[in-house]
Design a protein around this motif. Structure first.
Motif, PDB file in Angstrom:
ATOM      1  N   THR A  66      46.730  32.637  57.754  1.00 19.03           N
ATOM      2  CA  THR A  66      47.773  31.828  57.120  1.00 19.03           C
ATOM      3  C   THR A  66      47.240  30.440  56.779  1.00 19.03           C
ATOM      4  OG1 THR A  66      49.533  33.019  58.270  1.00 19.03           O
ATOM      5  CG2 THR A  66      50.063  30.825  57.431  1.00 19.03           C
ATOM      6  N   HIS A  67      46.518  29.853  57.715  1.00 22.37           N
ATOM      7  CA  HIS A  67      45.949  28.519  57.450  1.00 22.37           C
ATOM      8  C   HIS A  67      44.952  28.571  56.303  1.00 22.37           C
ATOM      9  CE1 HIS A  67      44.257  24.545  58.092  1.00 22.37           C
ATOM     10  NE2 HIS A  67      43.053  25.107  58.082  1.00 22.37           N
ATOM     11  N   CYS A  68      44.037  29.540  56.333  1.00 21.45           N
ATOM     12  CA  CYS A  68      43.006  29.626  55.297  1.00 21.45           C
ATOM     13  C   CYS A  68      43.591  29.889  53.921  1.00 21.45           C
ATOM     14  CB  CYS A  68      41.997  30.717  55.658  1.00 21.45           C
ATOM     15  SG  CYS A  68      40.978  30.337  57.097  1.00 21.45           S
ATOM     16  N   LEU A  69      44.673  30.626  53.863  1.00 21.85           N
ATOM     17  CA  LEU A  69      45.248  31.005  52.570  1.00 21.85           C
ATOM     18  C   LEU A  69      46.238  29.974  52.039  1.00 21.85           C
ATOM     19  CD1 LEU A  69      45.292  33.227  50.418  1.00 21.85           C
ATOM     20  CD2 LEU A  69      47.168  34.305  51.673  1.00 21.85           C
ATOM     21  N   HIS A  70      47.019  29.360  52.922  1.00 22.68           N
ATOM     22  CA  HIS A  70      48.127  28.514  52.461  1.00 22.68           C
ATOM     23  C   HIS A  70      48.020  27.039  52.833  1.00 22.68           C
ATOM     24  CE1 HIS A  70      50.172  32.136  51.202  1.00 22.68           C
ATOM     25  NE2 HIS A  70      50.159  32.623  52.431  1.00 22.68           N
ATOM     26  N   GLU A  71      47.257  26.698  53.846  1.00 23.79           N
ATOM     27  CA  GLU A  71      47.260  25.319  54.343  1.00 23.79           C
ATOM     28  C   GLU A  71      45.949  24.569  54.103  1.00 23.79           C
ATOM     29  OE1 GLU A  71      50.270  26.489  58.053  1.00 23.79           O
ATOM     30  OE2 GLU A  71      48.196  25.917  58.443  1.00 23.79           O
ATOM     31  N   TRP A  72      44.861  25.290  53.971  1.00 27.08           N
ATOM     32  CA  TRP A  72      43.555  24.662  53.772  1.00 27.08           C
ATOM     33  C   TRP A  72      43.384  24.375  52.296  1.00 27.08           C
ATOM     34  CZ3 TRP A  72      38.343  27.361  55.532  1.00 27.08           C
ATOM     35  CH2 TRP A  72      37.288  26.477  55.316  1.00 27.08           C
ATOM     36  N   ALA A  73      43.473  23.113  51.920  1.00 25.45           N
ATOM     37  CA  ALA A  73      43.364  22.723  50.515  1.00 25.45           C
ATOM     38  C   ALA A  73      41.916  22.842  50.041  1.00 25.45           C
ATOM     39  CB  ALA A  73      43.852  21.293  50.329  1.00 25.45           C
ATOM     40  N   GLU A  74      41.750  23.199  48.775  1.00 23.75           N
ATOM     41  CA  GLU A  74      40.403  23.297  48.213  1.00 23.75           C
ATOM     42  C   GLU A  74      39.702  21.958  48.337  1.00 23.75           C
ATOM     43  OE1 GLU A  74      38.124  24.662  44.078  1.00 23.75           O
ATOM     44  OE2 GLU A  74      40.316  24.614  44.182  1.00 23.75           O
ATOM     45  N   PRO A  75      38.517  21.927  48.927  1.00 19.65           N
ATOM     46  CA  PRO A  75      37.846  20.636  49.155  1.00 19.65           C
ATOM     47  C   PRO A  75      37.302  20.006  47.889  1.00 19.65           C
ATOM     48  CG  PRO A  75      36.443  22.439  49.867  1.00 19.65           C
ATOM     49  CD  PRO A  75      37.759  23.047  49.506  1.00 19.65           C
ATOM     50  N   GLN A  96      30.465  23.321  51.900  1.00 18.76           N
ATOM     51  CA  GLN A  96      31.855  23.229  52.334  1.00 18.76           C
ATOM     52  C   GLN A  96      32.794  23.931  51.349  1.00 18.76           C
ATOM     53  OE1 GLN A  96      32.757  19.013  52.697  1.00 18.76           O
ATOM     54  NE2 GLN A  96      33.481  18.869  50.594  1.00 18.76           N
ATOM     55  N   HIS A  97      32.467  23.877  50.059  1.00 19.62           N
ATOM     56  CA  HIS A  97      33.303  24.592  49.093  1.00 19.62           C
ATOM     57  C   HIS A  97      33.098  26.090  49.202  1.00 19.62           C
ATOM     58  CE1 HIS A  97      34.908  26.064  45.243  1.00 19.62           C
ATOM     59  NE2 HIS A  97      35.717  25.018  45.327  1.00 19.62           N
ATOM     60  N   ALA A  98      31.849  26.501  49.436  1.00 21.73           N
ATOM     61  CA  ALA A  98      31.574  27.931  49.612  1.00 21.73           C
ATOM     62  C   ALA A  98      32.298  28.478  50.834  1.00 21.73           C
ATOM     63  CB  ALA A  98      30.074  28.158  49.746  1.00 21.73           C
ATOM     64  N   ALA A  99      32.360  27.677  51.909  1.00 21.64           N
ATOM     65  CA  ALA A  99      33.073  28.102  53.123  1.00 21.64           C
ATOM     66  C   ALA A  99      34.560  28.249  52.846  1.00 21.64           C
ATOM     67  CB  ALA A  99      32.832  27.107  54.246  1.00 21.64           C
ATOM     68  N   TRP A 100      35.133  27.288  52.117  1.00 27.59           N
ATOM     69  CA  TRP A 100      36.554  27.376  51.768  1.00 27.59           C
ATOM     70  C   TRP A 100      36.821  28.606  50.892  1.00 27.59           C
ATOM     71  CZ3 TRP A 100      38.536  27.482  46.831  1.00 27.59           C
ATOM     72  CH2 TRP A 100      39.941  27.492  46.732  1.00 27.59           C
ATOM     73  N   ARG A 101      35.980  28.807  49.893  1.00 22.22           N
ATOM     74  CA  ARG A 101      36.186  29.930  48.962  1.00 22.22           C
ATOM     75  C   ARG A 101      36.118  31.265  49.700  1.00 22.22           C
ATOM     76  NH1 ARG A 101      32.365  32.655  46.526  1.00 22.22           N
ATOM     77  NH2 ARG A 101      30.806  30.991  46.820  1.00 22.22           N
ATOM     78  N   ALA A 102      35.119  31.403  50.594  1.00 22.30           N
ATOM     79  CA  ALA A 102      34.984  32.652  51.346  1.00 22.30           C
ATOM     80  C   ALA A 102      36.192  32.886  52.247  1.00 22.30           C
ATOM     81  CB  ALA A 102      33.707  32.617  52.179  1.00 22.30           C
ATOM     82  N   ALA A 103      36.649  31.828  52.922  1.00 19.68           N
ATOM     83  CA  ALA A 103      37.791  31.973  53.825  1.00 19.68           C
ATOM     84  C   ALA A 103      39.075  32.253  53.048  1.00 19.68           C
ATOM     85  CB  ALA A 103      37.951  30.710  54.667  1.00 19.68           C
ATOM     86  N   HIS A 104      39.253  31.561  51.920  1.00 19.79           N
ATOM     87  CA  HIS A 104      40.458  31.758  51.104  1.00 19.79           C
ATOM     88  C   HIS A 104      40.513  33.188  50.570  1.00 19.79           C
ATOM     89  CE1 HIS A 104      43.773  30.155  48.662  1.00 19.79           C
ATOM     90  NE2 HIS A 104      43.309  30.902  47.673  1.00 19.79           N
ATOM     91  N   THR A 105      39.369  33.691  50.099  1.00 15.92           N
ATOM     92  CA  THR A 105      39.314  35.055  49.583  1.00 15.92           C
ATOM     93  C   THR A 105      39.553  36.075  50.684  1.00 15.92           C
ATOM     94  OG1 THR A 105      37.758  34.385  47.840  1.00 15.92           O
ATOM     95  CG2 THR A 105      37.865  36.728  48.380  1.00 15.92           C
ATOM     96  N   ALA A 106      38.892  35.887  51.819  1.00 22.94           N
ATOM     97  CA  ALA A 106      39.045  36.828  52.932  1.00 22.94           C
ATOM     98  C   ALA A 106      40.476  36.853  53.447  1.00 22.94           C
ATOM     99  CB  ALA A 106      38.080  36.457  54.059  1.00 22.94           C
ATOM    100  N   ALA A 107      41.099  35.682  53.511  1.00 24.58           N
ATOM    101  CA  ALA A 107      42.481  35.628  54.000  1.00 24.58           C
ATOM    102  C   ALA A 107      43.421  36.380  53.070  1.00 24.58           C
ATOM    103  CB  ALA A 107      42.924  34.169  54.137  1.00 24.58           C
ATOM    104  N   GLY A 108      43.207  36.241  51.767  1.00 25.62           N
ATOM    105  CA  GLY A 108      44.035  36.970  50.816  1.00 25.62           C
ATOM    106  C   GLY A 108      43.887  38.472  50.955  1.00 25.62           C
ATOM    107  N   GLN A 109      42.685  38.912  51.330  1.00 29.04           N
ATOM    108  CA  GLN A 109      42.430  40.339  51.473  1.00 29.04           C
ATOM    109  C   GLN A 109      42.938  40.895  52.807  1.00 29.04           C
ATOM    110  OE1 GLN A 109      38.188  40.254  51.012  1.00 29.04           O
ATOM    111  NE2 GLN A 109      38.248  40.399  48.773  1.00 29.04           N
ATOM    112  N   GLU A 110      42.968  40.064  53.845  1.00 26.48           N
ATOM    113  CA  GLU A 110      43.234  40.554  55.195  1.00 26.48           C
ATOM    114  C   GLU A 110      44.619  40.236  55.750  1.00 26.48           C
ATOM    115  OE1 GLU A 110      41.465  42.588  56.618  1.00 26.48           O
ATOM    116  OE2 GLU A 110      39.341  42.121  56.659  1.00 26.48           O
ATOM    117  N   ILE A 111      45.347  39.315  55.140  1.00 24.90           N
ATOM    118  CA  ILE A 111      46.563  38.840  55.788  1.00 24.90           C
ATOM    119  C   ILE A 111      47.602  39.943  55.981  1.00 24.90           C
ATOM    120  CG2 ILE A 111      47.731  38.035  53.669  1.00 24.90           C
ATOM    121  CD1 ILE A 111      48.557  35.549  55.407  1.00 24.90           C
ATOM    122  N   GLU A 112      47.725  40.861  55.030  1.00 25.34           N
ATOM    123  CA  GLU A 112      48.700  41.935  55.196  1.00 25.34           C
ATOM    124  C   GLU A 112      48.281  42.880  56.316  1.00 25.34           C
ATOM    125  OE1 GLU A 112      51.700  42.303  54.111  1.00 25.34           O
ATOM    126  OE2 GLU A 112      51.479  40.391  53.041  1.00 25.34           O
TER     127      GLU A 112
END
Length: 226
Positions: free
Chosen positions: A171-180, A109-125
């Motif tokens: 937006t959710h993955c980067l700003h709303e999904w808290a690190e588990p 679950q932490h690996a899933a959060w980390r991957a999504a958080h990183t991907a969102a930072g790279q793709e949101i723009e």
């Protein structure tokens, strides 16, 4: 935050204590309605590939731990699952009390959060750019001297919905999904985010909002034709 510790070889069998710890965490991360975990989940918490010598060793350890009463085997929907026996829980508590608790790899679950958080930072723009381009095209069609045909609007509507969903998911993955925290299961309940204004919203509206949130953490959908 989950700490990662890998074995020296992917084919190296983990200790019995590490297997027990993996079973314990696998059950906890499946949520309060689950009291046992299947093999594939246990292997994921050990970071062991399913088809490996280490996976076969884990299967043997599960059988041995069951024989000694440390684990309680059963079946759920035709699949073998394992729960912790009373002795195993005590055994793990004692190891933690002495500071000798086995260190598990990063949890799924932490690996899933980390991957999504990183991907969102790279793709949101990029997602913002896609949506801007789609909105610009809509304005162009609205201002055209010759009215656009219905197919043009239907196609644009599909693209607009897709681009809005991509931006919402990022937006959710980067700003709303808290690190588990590994002490709890990290399950997206689709509830209102902190600070959301719901005053005046009826039950039907709130239900539609929750329904739209389905899949927002699944970054694989970013590459699919949703």
């Amino acid at each position: 935050m989950s700490k990662s510790k890998r074995r020296s070889s992917p084919d190296e069998a983990p200790s019995s204590e590490l297997v027990l710890a993996a079973v314990e965490r696998a059950i906890r991360h499946r949520g309060p309605q689950r009291a046992a975990a299947p093999l594939w989940t246990i292997l994921a918490h050990l970071a062991i590939p399913r088809r490996s010598a280490a996976a076969r060793a884990v299967q043997e350890q599960l059988q041995a731990l069951s024989a000694e009463g440390a684990l309680v085997p059963s079946r759920a929907h035709g699949v073998s699952v394992w729960a912790l026996g009373a002795g195993a829980a005590k055994r793990l508590r004692e190891r933690r009390g002495t500071g000798e608790a086995p260190a598990l790899p990063e949890s799924p679950q932490h690996a899933a959060w980390r991957a999504a958080h990183t991907a969102a930072g790279q793709e949101i723009e990029r997602f913002r750019g896609r949506l801007r381009a789609c909105l610009a095209e809509a304005r162009s069609l609205l201002g055209a001297s010759e009215p656009a045909d219905s197919d043009a609007w239907l196609e644009l509507g599909e693209r607009l919905q897709r681009d809005c969903w991509l931006l919402a998911s990022a937006t959710h993955c980067l700003h709303e999904w808290a690190e588990p925290d590994d002490a709890h299961a990290d399950i997206d309940t689709h509830d209102e985010p902190p600070g959301a204004r719901t005053v005046g919203l009826d039950a039907a509206t709130l239900h539609r909002r929750q329904t739209r949130r389905a899949g927002r953490r699944n970054i694989r959908l970013w590459r699919e034709g949703r």
